[in-house]
Design a protein around this motif. Structure first.
Motif, PDB file in Angstrom:
ATOM      1  N   PHE A   1      22.511  -6.679  48.760  1.00 48.00           N
ATOM      2  CA  PHE A   1      21.172  -6.618  48.663  1.00 48.00           C
ATOM      3  C   PHE A   1      20.728  -5.250  48.459  1.00 48.00           C
ATOM      4  CE2 PHE A   1      21.484 -10.961  50.198  1.00 48.00           C
ATOM      5  CZ  PHE A   1      20.730 -11.743  49.359  1.00 48.00           C
ATOM      6  N   ARG A   2      21.158  -4.236  49.507  1.00 46.87           N
ATOM      7  CA  ARG A   2      20.813  -3.065  49.431  1.00 46.87           C
ATOM      8  C   ARG A   2      20.985  -2.391  48.120  1.00 46.87           C
ATOM      9  NH1 ARG A   2      21.254   0.039  55.120  1.00 46.87           N
ATOM     10  NH2 ARG A   2      23.634   0.100  54.620  1.00 46.87           N
ATOM     11  N   GLU A   3      22.178  -2.724  47.388  1.00 50.09           N
ATOM     12  CA  GLU A   3      22.397  -2.071  46.097  1.00 50.09           C
ATOM     13  C   GLU A   3      21.398  -2.439  45.107  1.00 50.09           C
ATOM     14  OE1 GLU A   3      26.332  -3.198  45.240  1.00 50.09           O
ATOM     15  OE2 GLU A   3      27.239  -1.839  46.880  1.00 50.09           O
ATOM     16  N   CYS A   4      20.647  -3.602  45.529  1.00 44.33           N
ATOM     17  CA  CYS A   4      20.121  -4.190  44.466  1.00 44.33           C
ATOM     18  C   CYS A   4      18.486  -3.690  44.757  1.00 44.33           C
ATOM     19  CB  CYS A   4      19.789  -5.918  44.450  1.00 44.33           C
ATOM     20  SG  CYS A   4      21.191  -6.566  43.718  1.00 44.33           S
ATOM     21  N   GLY A   5      18.467  -2.706  45.563  1.00 44.66           N
ATOM     22  CA  GLY A   5      17.055  -2.312  45.987  1.00 44.66           C
ATOM     23  C   GLY A   5      16.310  -2.715  47.243  1.00 44.66           C
ATOM     24  N   VAL A   6      16.881  -3.819  47.935  1.00 47.18           N
ATOM     25  CA  VAL A   6      16.235  -4.471  49.060  1.00 47.18           C
ATOM     26  C   VAL A   6      16.597  -3.840  50.115  1.00 47.18           C
ATOM     27  CG1 VAL A   6      15.903  -6.669  50.330  1.00 47.18           C
ATOM     28  CG2 VAL A   6      16.644  -6.612  47.984  1.00 47.18           C
ATOM     29  N   THR A   7      15.233  -3.307  50.876  1.00 51.63           N
ATOM     30  CA  THR A   7      15.376  -2.436  52.026  1.00 51.63           C
ATOM     31  C   THR A   7      15.071  -3.304  53.472  1.00 51.63           C
ATOM     32  OG1 THR A   7      13.139  -1.852  51.982  1.00 51.63           O
ATOM     33  CG2 THR A   7      14.779  -0.464  51.014  1.00 51.63           C
ATOM     34  N   PHE A   8      15.894  -3.012  54.361  1.00 50.22           N
ATOM     35  CA  PHE A   8      15.466  -3.669  55.671  1.00 50.22           C
ATOM     36  C   PHE A   8      15.308  -2.653  56.707  1.00 50.22           C
ATOM     37  CE2 PHE A   8      18.594  -5.912  53.239  1.00 50.22           C
ATOM     38  CZ  PHE A   8      18.260  -7.310  53.308  1.00 50.22           C
ATOM     39  N   ASN A   9      14.123  -2.886  57.681  1.00 49.85           N
ATOM     40  CA  ASN A   9      13.760  -1.866  58.560  1.00 49.85           C
ATOM     41  C   ASN A   9      14.676  -2.183  59.780  1.00 49.85           C
ATOM     42  OD1 ASN A   9      11.710  -0.492  57.306  1.00 49.85           O
ATOM     43  ND2 ASN A   9      10.059  -2.318  57.837  1.00 49.85           N
ATOM     44  N   PRO A  10      15.247  -1.327  60.586  1.00 46.97           N
ATOM     45  CA  PRO A  10      16.224  -1.271  61.693  1.00 46.97           C
ATOM     46  C   PRO A  10      15.610  -1.773  62.916  1.00 46.97           C
ATOM     47  CG  PRO A  10      15.928   1.024  61.092  1.00 46.97           C
ATOM     48  CD  PRO A  10      14.986   0.440  60.235  1.00 46.97           C
ATOM     49  N   THR A  11      14.488  -2.645  63.031  1.00 47.63           N
ATOM     50  CA  THR A  11      13.987  -3.061  64.254  1.00 47.63           C
ATOM     51  C   THR A  11      13.876  -4.395  64.458  1.00 47.63           C
ATOM     52  OG1 THR A  11      11.637  -3.019  62.914  1.00 47.63           O
ATOM     53  CG2 THR A  11      12.524  -1.079  64.095  1.00 47.63           C
ATOM     54  N   LEU A  12      13.804  -4.933  65.511  1.00 50.07           N
ATOM     55  CA  LEU A  12      13.991  -6.371  66.042  1.00 50.07           C
ATOM     56  C   LEU A  12      12.753  -6.840  66.644  1.00 50.07           C
ATOM     57  CD1 LEU A  12      15.825  -8.703  67.026  1.00 50.07           C
ATOM     58  CD2 LEU A  12      15.776  -7.754  69.203  1.00 50.07           C
ATOM     59  N   TYR A  13      12.482  -8.232  66.027  1.00 53.16           N
ATOM     60  CA  TYR A  13      11.110  -9.166  66.571  1.00 53.16           C
ATOM     61  C   TYR A  13      12.014  -9.766  67.631  1.00 53.16           C
ATOM     62  CZ  TYR A  13       6.896 -11.420  66.874  1.00 53.16           C
ATOM     63  OH  TYR A  13       5.617 -11.985  67.259  1.00 53.16           O
ATOM     64  N   PRO A  14      11.511  -9.597  68.924  1.00 54.41           N
ATOM     65  CA  PRO A  14      12.162 -10.468  69.784  1.00 54.41           C
ATOM     66  C   PRO A  14      11.940 -11.802  70.328  1.00 54.41           C
ATOM     67  CG  PRO A  14      10.508  -8.930  70.690  1.00 54.41           C
ATOM     68  CD  PRO A  14      10.286  -8.980  69.304  1.00 54.41           C
ATOM     69  N   ALA A  15      10.841 -12.316  69.803  1.00 52.26           N
ATOM     70  CA  ALA A  15      10.468 -13.606  70.308  1.00 52.26           C
ATOM     71  C   ALA A  15      10.392 -14.699  69.148  1.00 52.26           C
ATOM     72  CB  ALA A  15       8.865 -13.515  70.657  1.00 52.26           C
ATOM     73  N   PRO A  16      10.660 -16.031  69.808  1.00 53.85           N
ATOM     74  CA  PRO A  16      10.829 -17.204  68.721  1.00 53.85           C
ATOM     75  C   PRO A  16       9.598 -17.307  67.959  1.00 53.85           C
ATOM     76  CG  PRO A  16      11.466 -17.803  70.746  1.00 53.85           C
ATOM     77  CD  PRO A  16      10.666 -16.682  71.164  1.00 53.85           C
ATOM     78  N   VAL A  17       9.864 -17.513  66.440  1.00 52.66           N
ATOM     79  CA  VAL A  17       8.755 -17.503  65.599  1.00 52.66           C
ATOM     80  C   VAL A  17       9.289 -18.138  64.301  1.00 52.66           C
ATOM     81  CG1 VAL A  17       9.246 -15.128  64.594  1.00 52.66           C
ATOM     82  CG2 VAL A  17       6.842 -16.243  64.544  1.00 52.66           C
ATOM     83  N   TRP A  18       8.346 -18.616  63.437  1.00 50.72           N
ATOM     84  CA  TRP A  18       8.684 -19.066  62.052  1.00 50.72           C
ATOM     85  C   TRP A  18       9.147 -17.874  61.239  1.00 50.72           C
ATOM     86  CZ3 TRP A  18      10.814 -23.467  60.769  1.00 50.72           C
ATOM     87  CH2 TRP A  18      10.432 -24.654  61.413  1.00 50.72           C
ATOM     88  N   MET A  19       8.009 -16.888  61.265  1.00 49.79           N
ATOM     89  CA  MET A  19       8.406 -15.687  60.464  1.00 49.79           C
ATOM     90  C   MET A  19       7.391 -14.797  61.026  1.00 49.79           C
ATOM     91  SD  MET A  19       7.154 -14.890  56.937  1.00 49.79           S
ATOM     92  CE  MET A  19       5.520 -14.873  57.252  1.00 49.79           C
ATOM     93  N   PRO A  20       7.663 -13.540  61.836  1.00 48.81           N
ATOM     94  CA  PRO A  20       6.581 -12.663  62.142  1.00 48.81           C
ATOM     95  C   PRO A  20       5.905 -11.854  60.969  1.00 48.81           C
ATOM     96  CG  PRO A  20       9.077 -11.650  62.146  1.00 48.81           C
ATOM     97  CD  PRO A  20       9.121 -13.186  61.742  1.00 48.81           C
ATOM     98  N   PHE A  21       4.686 -11.651  61.429  1.00 51.18           N
ATOM     99  CA  PHE A  21       3.823 -10.925  60.451  1.00 51.18           C
ATOM    100  C   PHE A  21       3.941  -9.498  60.943  1.00 51.18           C
ATOM    101  CE2 PHE A  21       2.033 -15.120  59.510  1.00 51.18           C
ATOM    102  CZ  PHE A  21       1.696 -15.045  58.150  1.00 51.18           C
ATOM    103  N   SER A  22       5.165  -8.922  60.834  1.00 53.48           N
ATOM    104  CA  SER A  22       5.428  -7.430  61.065  1.00 53.48           C
ATOM    105  C   SER A  22       6.451  -7.063  60.108  1.00 53.48           C
ATOM    106  CB  SER A  22       6.119  -7.547  62.518  1.00 53.48           C
ATOM    107  OG  SER A  22       7.549  -8.084  62.692  1.00 53.48           O
ATOM    108  N   GLU A  23       6.888  -5.858  60.304  1.00 53.87           N
ATOM    109  CA  GLU A  23       7.820  -5.610  59.253  1.00 53.87           C
ATOM    110  C   GLU A  23       9.298  -5.186  59.737  1.00 53.87           C
ATOM    111  OE1 GLU A  23       6.413  -2.165  56.601  1.00 53.87           O
ATOM    112  OE2 GLU A  23       4.697  -2.996  56.177  1.00 53.87           O
ATOM    113  N   ASP A  24       9.580  -5.978  60.877  1.00 51.12           N
ATOM    114  CA  ASP A  24      10.769  -5.829  61.630  1.00 51.12           C
ATOM    115  C   ASP A  24      11.545  -6.467  60.469  1.00 51.12           C
ATOM    116  OD1 ASP A  24       9.905  -4.673  64.287  1.00 51.12           O
ATOM    117  OD2 ASP A  24       8.842  -6.639  64.411  1.00 51.12           O
ATOM    118  N   GLY A  25      12.912  -5.779  60.675  1.00 50.95           N
ATOM    119  CA  GLY A  25      13.966  -6.345  59.844  1.00 50.95           C
ATOM    120  C   GLY A  25      14.842  -7.042  60.273  1.00 50.95           C
ATOM    121  N   LEU A  26      14.831  -7.645  61.718  1.00 49.76           N
ATOM    122  CA  LEU A  26      15.894  -8.530  62.292  1.00 49.76           C
ATOM    123  C   LEU A  26      14.960  -9.582  63.229  1.00 49.76           C
ATOM    124  CD1 LEU A  26      19.178  -8.966  62.337  1.00 49.76           C
ATOM    125  CD2 LEU A  26      18.736  -7.474  64.384  1.00 49.76           C
ATOM    126  N   MET A  27      15.453 -10.787  63.364  1.00 49.98           N
ATOM    127  CA  MET A  27      14.818 -11.495  64.071  1.00 49.98           C
ATOM    128  C   MET A  27      15.799 -12.818  64.693  1.00 49.98           C
ATOM    129  SD  MET A  27      12.862 -13.783  61.262  1.00 49.98           S
ATOM    130  CE  MET A  27      12.242 -15.390  62.381  1.00 49.98           C
TER     131      MET A  27
END
Length: 489
Positions: free
Chosen positions: A113-139
């Motif tokens: 994915f990264r070779e295809c140009g997809v980037t992931f921020n190295p931060t964690l969203y810590p709480a249960p959620v369908w999808m966080p409205f943040s730019e955290d790269g891990l959940m």
């Protein structure tokens, strides 16, 4: 959907080595790998551009085993640990051969994915959620909830492309660019209608329609079906997955099972057609701070699980409607972004008043909350084992969140049922995407991936495993199809 013989066509309008039908994430992955392997690739897309349901998704990718994002967030993971969780979470009866390959290849897939140009921020969203409205790269996706934290070391694996909110379009933009950059050519507004068989019974192309006109395509090597599932086909739902009838659709509106039907018409086998994912509009950030109850006022699961699990359990096993019960302190503690604009439908000073408003048996909700509070005061949940960090006695005033409020709108029914879903069953394939017939033999020249195929899922689902296995096995199908290309003599 019945097949057409090459002798009925004569001269084809277009030719290629590998013909990919459908340009969602699985189609993009297949087209990219086939083109990169040297095949002449053509992709048919019935809409006016690539993306499909993948582009409208949250963009989560279930990846693990020790990715750079996991390491940057301080988590130690390995393929065996990832496998242990997924086998339990997407089971029972997960396709263990596909699952094993997926877990073992997950770090490499992340790097792809990264070779295809997809980037992931190295931060964690810590709480249960369908999808966080943040730019955290891990959940987290339920890995730290009971009983899954007893079978595998809890590690978050929900990888999110760098995007604020829904990341599906970001993901598809990168995959589309990779596929076209590798040489794949796209024909849009083109609906595949029939598979073409040569005199030996091999799949040799597709008959399609573009603006009402018939267009024929010859595939010298193989056809790869990546046309999506069948949630938008009411007749197929009635036959295979009636639990979704009357509910909203999680799709782009074009998941009509056409690829599955075309392949079935030539004897292809299907698998696990009744397996579905269901999403209640109940918001995890509220549910875990309060409780989820059925129409009789009863709790039925630990509310901090992956929300798809409480959704499927509710719709399949509990009498509806389903309500989030929360108090003022709990509601106010939910981050504004995680409320998704949802307000309580009923607010009362007493549980008896709330029961009456919700049409529940007298005393039912009072009994549920009394039992919950008595144990929560001691930091315990002996019946369902919700994590103690989410346990707190609920106090007046009490609120109930409308089960039909939230993020699906009214869907096909026009009623807003409070639940939406999509299908997970499809064509029976090998790990390399070969479509099998009812005798278990490959259908010559035919491959499938994504939700047109039955992937690694058993009876369960976790966010990111659809985009994840669609791209992973789409890649394998693309490489396998390209390998069949005959070199000129």
């Amino acid at each position: 959907m019945e097949p057409v013989g090459t002798d009925e066509i004569g001269e084809f309008d277009h030719e290629c080595d590998v013909l990919v039908v459908g340009f969602g994430c699985a189609g993009a992955a297949a087209a990219y790998e086939a083109a990169r392997a040297g095949a002449d690739v053509l992709v048919l897309e019935r809409a006016s551009g690539p993306g499909g349901s993948s582009a409208q998704s949250g963009g989560e990718l279930y990846l693990g085993g020790g990715t750079e994002v996991q390491k940057a967030c301080g988590f130690d993971d390995d393929p065996d640990n990832m496998y242990a969780y997924l086998e339990a979470a997407i089971g029972p009866n997960a396709d263990t051969e596909k699952l094993r390959l997926y877990c073992d290849g997950s770090v490499e897939h992340f790097e792809w994915f990264r070779e295809c140009g997809v980037t992931f921020n190295p931060t964690l969203y810590p709480a249960p959620v369908w999808m966080p409205f943040s730019e955290d790269g891990l959940m987290w996706l339920g890995e730290n909830s009971w009983p899954y934290n007893t079978v595998a070391r809890p590690v978050p694996r929900g990888h999110r492309p760098a995007a604020s909110g829904f990341g599906g379009k970001v993901l598809m933009d990168k995959l589309t660019a990779a596929a076209t950059g590798a040489g794949a050519v796209t024909h849009v507004d083109t609906v595949a209608a029939n598979l073409v068989l040569d005199e030996d019974g091999r799949v040799a192309g597709v008959v399609a329609r573009k603006y009402g006109k018939q267009v024929t395509y010859r595939a010298r090597t193989a056809v790869i079906l990546t046309t999506g599932g069948f949630v938008d086909n009411e007749e197929m739902l009635a036959d295979h997955a009636p639990v979704l009838l009357g509910h909203d659709k999680v799709s782009d509106g074009l998941d009509d099972g056409s690829g599955i039907r075309m392949a079935s018409a030539i004897g292809a086998a299907t698998r696990r057609m009744g397996v579905v994912e269901i999403a209640l509009t109940a918001l995890p950030a509220m549910v875990c701070r309060g409780m989820l109850v059925d129409g009789m006022g009863r709790r039925f699961i630990n509310e901090d699980v992956y929300p798809g699990h409480f959704s499927v359990h509710a719709v399949r096993n509990q009498p509806g409607p389903y309500w989030t019960i929360i108090d003022e302190e709990g509601y106010e503690s939910v981050p504004e972004a995680d409320r998704w604009g949802v307000l309580p439908k009923y607010v009362t000073e007493t549980l008896a008043e709330l029961e009456e408003s919700l049409g529940m048996p007298a005393g039912s909700l009072e009994n549920t909350v009394e039992t919950y509070n008595r144990h929560a005061e001691k930091g315990e949940d002996p019946y369902f084992r919700k994590d103690p960090k989410w346990l707190r006695p609920l106090k007046s005033p009490f609120a109930a969140i409308d089960p039909a409020a939230g993020f699906f709108g009214t869907g096909a029914t026009g009623k807003g049922t409070g639940a939406g879903g999509f299908t997970l069953g499809g064509l029976h394939t090998t790990v390399d995407g070969e479509v099998l017939n009812n005798s278990g033999d490959p259908v010559p020249g035919l491959y499938a991936a994504g939700r047109a195929a039955s992937g690694m899922h058993g009876e369960g689902y976790i966010s990111g495993t659809s985009l994840g296995d669609g791209t992973f096995f789409g890649r394998r199908a693309g490489r396998a199809a390209a390998a069949l290309k005959k070199e000129p003599e």
